[in-house]
Design an enzyme around this catalytic site. Structure first.
Site, PDB file in Angstrom:
ATOM      1  N   ASP A 126      31.971  48.886  38.764  1.00  0.00           N
ATOM      2  CA  ASP A 126      32.515  48.054  40.091  1.00  0.00           C
ATOM      3  C   ASP A 126      31.896  48.943  41.259  1.00  0.00           C
ATOM      4  OD1 ASP A 126      33.972  46.138  41.679  1.00  0.00           O
ATOM      5  OD2 ASP A 126      35.636  47.336  41.500  1.00  0.00           O
ATOM      6  N   SER A 149      45.498  44.417  42.611  1.00  0.00           N
ATOM      7  CA  SER A 149      46.133  43.994  41.343  1.00  0.00           C
ATOM      8  C   SER A 149      46.623  45.314  40.602  1.00  0.00           C
ATOM      9  CB  SER A 149      45.279  43.143  40.305  1.00  0.00           C
ATOM     10  OG  SER A 149      44.176  43.903  40.117  1.00  0.00           O
ATOM     11  N   GLY A 199      44.988  51.310  50.840  1.00  0.00           N
ATOM     12  CA  GLY A 199      44.126  50.301  49.935  1.00  0.00           C
ATOM     13  C   GLY A 199      45.200  49.615  48.880  1.00  0.00           C
TER      14      GLY A 199
END
EC number: 2.7.11.1
Length: 411
Positions: free
Chosen positions: A200, A85, A82
């Site tokens: 998130d 940013s 993965g």
């Protein structure tokens, strides 16, 4: 914490944090220097390359505090799993034990503490990914990277959804129930016991063991303790899973934003595709209004009082039973409707969701996975998870056959 020296990783220059820096986040300059020196005390081998490419070996030390002996641990990077940013996550193998781990490598601003690390150190739950240890690495440009060594879980709920979608099949309902229940259990723990909002929740951040179907919540890079009266940034949470108050730009939201996100995940598990697809905030609001109808003035006030005079197109709510296919269990539809409410205070809380009838099948002592295996642990609650929970809720929450796992309840 241990230290390591590795050569540069290019391209990740985004400063960590989200602009919400409190007094406790700032390290005094002399402490900052001292801390970093301390962590570099046992300088490990500087590895050529960025330390995440297949075959690269990272050598670090752990222990050496509170009378513990120092240990050298070597990780061989296997593959990147993965990136974004924040930095990069790679799969690695511990050469001493053969154990597979995930290492999340993020650029660290030397002036601040890392909030994700602070949060991860507090967490200990069967449905939350665990932090094994961490170390710093430095580059030739004197950039500091924080490396979080995490337990490795091979699959994500996102990939499981994709798998069934490609086959044009519905996910077996037992998996929908199992995954959603375990997500709520993780949320109940972080909300009630730790006081943290994840901010998130999405299928990509829900890890799943494909054999046991145990689910673990991961990626606490956006997580934060929400303090009443203190503003937070509203540009948080990934598209498709963003609560409407975030789209409205609210800065005084609550952990109910996580509950909305789980409602979106549950709907996606049932439908095989996102319920509210939209590339931008406005598009998403349109998708939400198409399903829930135009929010009332009172609902808008609950989300963001600054928008009460805004003129919205008047659209009627679409009945939930028409969104899902005819054979969808009524309990599934009912649970979705209790999660996807405009008013944050009307959304069901994570702990209460666990007692919803949709999950009754999981409480059946004879329930099994389609493979015939036993279900993963669902009722191994610790005392702090159930602190202050009314007896009638406990009776619903912990089925009779599982009460010996929670002797502290005295049921």
């Amino acid at each position: 914490m241990a230290s390591v020296g590795v050569a540069p990783t290019s391209g990740f220059r985004e400063v960590l944090g989200d602009g919400e820096i409190g007094v406790d986040d700032i390290l005094p300059e002399e402490m900052s220097d001292m801390k970093i020196r301390d962590d570099r005390e046992m300088e490990a081998t500087v590895v050529d390359g960025n330390g995440t490419e297949t075959g690269h070996i990272i050598v670090t030390t752990i222990g050496g505090r509170n009378g513990q002996p120092k240990q050298t641990i070597s990780y061989m990077a296997e593959r990147v799993v993965g990136h974004g940013s924040f930095g990069v996550v790679f799969q690695a193998k511990c050469l001493e034990t053969g154990e597979t781990v995930a290492i999340k490598k993020v650029l660290q601003d030397k002036r601040y503490k890392n909030r994700e690390l602070q949060t991860m150190r507090l967490l200990d739950h069967p449905n939350v990914v665990s932090l094994k240890h961490c170390f710093f690495s430095t580059t030739e440009k004197d950039e500091l990277y924080l490396n979080l060594v995490l337990e490795y879980v091979p699959e994500t709920v996102h990939r499981v959804i994709k798998h069934y979608s490609k086959l044009n099949q519905r996910m077996p309902m037992i998996y929908v129930k199992l995954y959603t229940y375990q997500i709520f259990r993780a949320l109940s723990y972080i909300h009630r016991c730790i006081g943290v909002c994840h901010r998130d929740i999405k299928p990509q951040n829900l890890l799943v063991n494909p054999h046991t179907h145990q689910v673990k919540l991961c990626d606490f890079g956006s997580a934060k303790v929400l303090v009443k009266g203190e503003p937070n940034i509203s540009y948080i949470c990934s598209r498709y899973y963003r609560a409407p108050e975030l789209i409205f730009g609210a800065t005084e939201y609550t952990t109910a934003i996580d509950v909305w996100s789980v409602g979106c995940v549950l709907a996606e598990l049932l439908l095989g595709q996102p319920l509210f697809p939209g590339e931008r905030g406005v598009d998403q609001l349109v998708e939400i209004i198409k399903v829930l109808g135009t929010p009332t003035r009172e609902e808008i006030k609950c989300m963001n009082p600054n928008y009460t005079e805004f003129k919205f197109p008047q659209i009627k709510a679409h009945p939930w039973h028409k969104i899902f296919h005819k054979r969808m269990p009524a309990e599934a539809v009912d649970l979705v409707s209790r999660l996807l409410q405009y008013s944050p205070n009307l959304r069901c809380q994570a702990l209460d969701c666990l007692t919803h009838p949709f999950f009754d099948e999981l409480r059946d002592p004879n329930a099994r996975l389609p493979t015939g295996r036993f279900l993963p642990p669902l009722f191994n609650f610790k005392p702090h998870e159930l602190k202050g929970v009314p007896v009638e809720t406990l009776m619903k929450l912990v089925p009779e056959h599982a009460r010996k796992q929670c002797p502290f309840l005295g049921l």
